[in-house]
Design an enzyme around this catalytic site. Sequence first.
Site, PDB file in Angstrom:
ATOM      1  N   GLN A   1     -19.320   9.369  14.620  1.00  0.00           N
ATOM      2  CA  GLN A   1     -19.053   9.657  13.208  1.00  0.00           C
ATOM      3  C   GLN A   1     -17.812  10.542  13.026  1.00  0.00           C
ATOM      4  O   GLN A   1     -17.029  10.349  12.093  1.00  0.00           O
ATOM      5  CB  GLN A   1     -20.291  10.345  12.608  1.00  0.00           C
ATOM      6  CG  GLN A   1     -20.454  10.175  11.103  1.00  0.00           C
ATOM      7  CD  GLN A   1     -20.512   8.728  10.629  1.00  0.00           C
ATOM      8  OE1 GLN A   1     -21.071   7.861  11.292  1.00  0.00           O
ATOM      9  NE2 GLN A   1     -19.900   8.442   9.486  1.00  0.00           N
TER      10      GLN A   1
ATOM     11  N   ASP B   1       0.853  -1.190   0.000  1.00  0.00           N
ATOM     12  CA  ASP B   1       0.000   0.000   0.000  1.00  0.00           C
ATOM     13  C   ASP B   1       0.888   1.240   0.000  1.00  0.00           C
ATOM     14  O   ASP B   1       1.775   1.369   0.848  1.00  0.00           O
ATOM     15  CB  ASP B   1      -0.898   0.025   1.246  1.00  0.00           C
ATOM     16  CG  ASP B   1      -2.023  -1.000   1.160  1.00  0.00           C
ATOM     17  OD1 ASP B   1      -2.236  -1.545   0.056  1.00  0.00           O
ATOM     18  OD2 ASP B   1      -2.677  -1.263   2.179  1.00  0.00           O
TER      19      ASP B   1
ATOM     20  N   ASP C   1     -11.287  -6.327   6.729  1.00  0.00           N
ATOM     21  CA  ASP C   1     -10.050  -7.103   6.945  1.00  0.00           C
ATOM     22  C   ASP C   1      -9.719  -7.149   8.433  1.00  0.00           C
ATOM     23  O   ASP C   1      -9.263  -8.158   8.957  1.00  0.00           O
ATOM     24  CB  ASP C   1      -8.872  -6.457   6.199  1.00  0.00           C
ATOM     25  CG  ASP C   1      -9.076  -6.432   4.689  1.00  0.00           C
ATOM     26  OD1 ASP C   1      -9.914  -7.211   4.200  1.00  0.00           O
ATOM     27  OD2 ASP C   1      -8.403  -5.637   4.012  1.00  0.00           O
TER      28      ASP C   1
ATOM     29  N   ASP D   1     -11.445  13.796   3.119  1.00  0.00           N
ATOM     30  CA  ASP D   1     -11.914  12.559   3.771  1.00  0.00           C
ATOM     31  C   ASP D   1     -11.973  11.369   2.821  1.00  0.00           C
ATOM     32  O   ASP D   1     -12.372  10.279   3.213  1.00  0.00           O
ATOM     33  CB  ASP D   1     -13.333  12.756   4.344  1.00  0.00           C
ATOM     34  CG  ASP D   1     -13.336  13.727   5.501  1.00  0.00           C
ATOM     35  OD1 ASP D   1     -12.232  14.094   5.948  1.00  0.00           O
ATOM     36  OD2 ASP D   1     -14.420  14.126   5.946  1.00  0.00           O
ATOM     37  N   ASN D   2     -11.626  11.591   1.578  1.00  0.00           N
ATOM     38  CA  ASN D   2     -11.797  10.532   0.581  1.00  0.00           C
ATOM     39  C   ASN D   2     -10.501   9.808   0.246  1.00  0.00           C
ATOM     40  O   ASN D   2      -9.421  10.381   0.325  1.00  0.00           O
ATOM     41  CB  ASN D   2     -12.367  11.118  -0.711  1.00  0.00           C
ATOM     42  CG  ASN D   2     -13.753  11.695  -0.484  1.00  0.00           C
ATOM     43  OD1 ASN D   2     -14.585  11.077   0.153  1.00  0.00           O
ATOM     44  ND2 ASN D   2     -13.992  12.893  -0.990  1.00  0.00           N
TER      45      ASN D   2
END
Length: 288
Positions: A232, A18, A243, A130-131
């Site tokens: 949230q 990653d 995972d 946030d994406n």
Amino acid sequence: MVTLSENVLFGMGNPLLDICAVVDKDFLDKYGLKPNDQILAEEKHKELFEELVKKFKVEYHAGGSTQNSVKVAQWMIQRPYKAATFFGCIGKDKFGEILKKKAEEAHVDAHYYEQSEEPTGTCAACITSDNRSLVANLAAANCYKKEKHLDLEKNWKLVEKAKVYYIAEAATFAREQGFETEDIKEIARKTQALPKVNAKRQRIVVFTQGKEDTILATENEVTTFPVLVSDQSEIVDTNGAGDAFVGGFLSQLVYDRPVTECIRAGHYAASVIIKRSGCTFPEKPDFH
């Protein structure tokens, strides 16, 4: 207190390195990426991985679904190190070396089949506010050769040492089985009742569904377990939650603890991971 032996848990899957970085909108536009998406790399994404490393400040993590789960399980177990074993295929390259180092840092006993035809699989996590836009290039991960790795005596010995085995299943399972229902409880019940080679051990089926209840199907009943509710505002990244659930679950299964305990540990691990970027965790778990 039960003491575990090394290599008690065995996982096998697609190892990916990653590569995470905060990027700008121009970078997403250049490669035609949506802000919140998960795609497989195409020809037009070839340069993306190198450019990401050159242009932005990147963090590396050992990734890929099964490897994430095994890593989380090892973190929950803590000692002994190398309680978890992982097999997969990488390339003989810089990213492969980083991946080996990252697996070692996570105390996972990773044994990769290394080949030169394809580069190490990578997953670019392009973060904008946030994406996260994920672009996976499986590359070497698809090149695993059973006869050149799994069948080697020293590797097969590690398989035989394990008590619990994990390989990620596809979500299209119900469709493939022709269950003709969308009802998740019904799918769990039907999956539990499928023919099984070893009749002495009952099959148990666990389905997670994001923030909805986790479903457990045994021979006699289907039970639901609510997930741990997070504020949230504390949620940073839900990508690794599934995972992480598996990792938490496996960390108790290797001790032969009841399934309800395994699910509780799964929910705990997922609740920790979603408050952090990527499938990462603090130094020690706080699970009792």
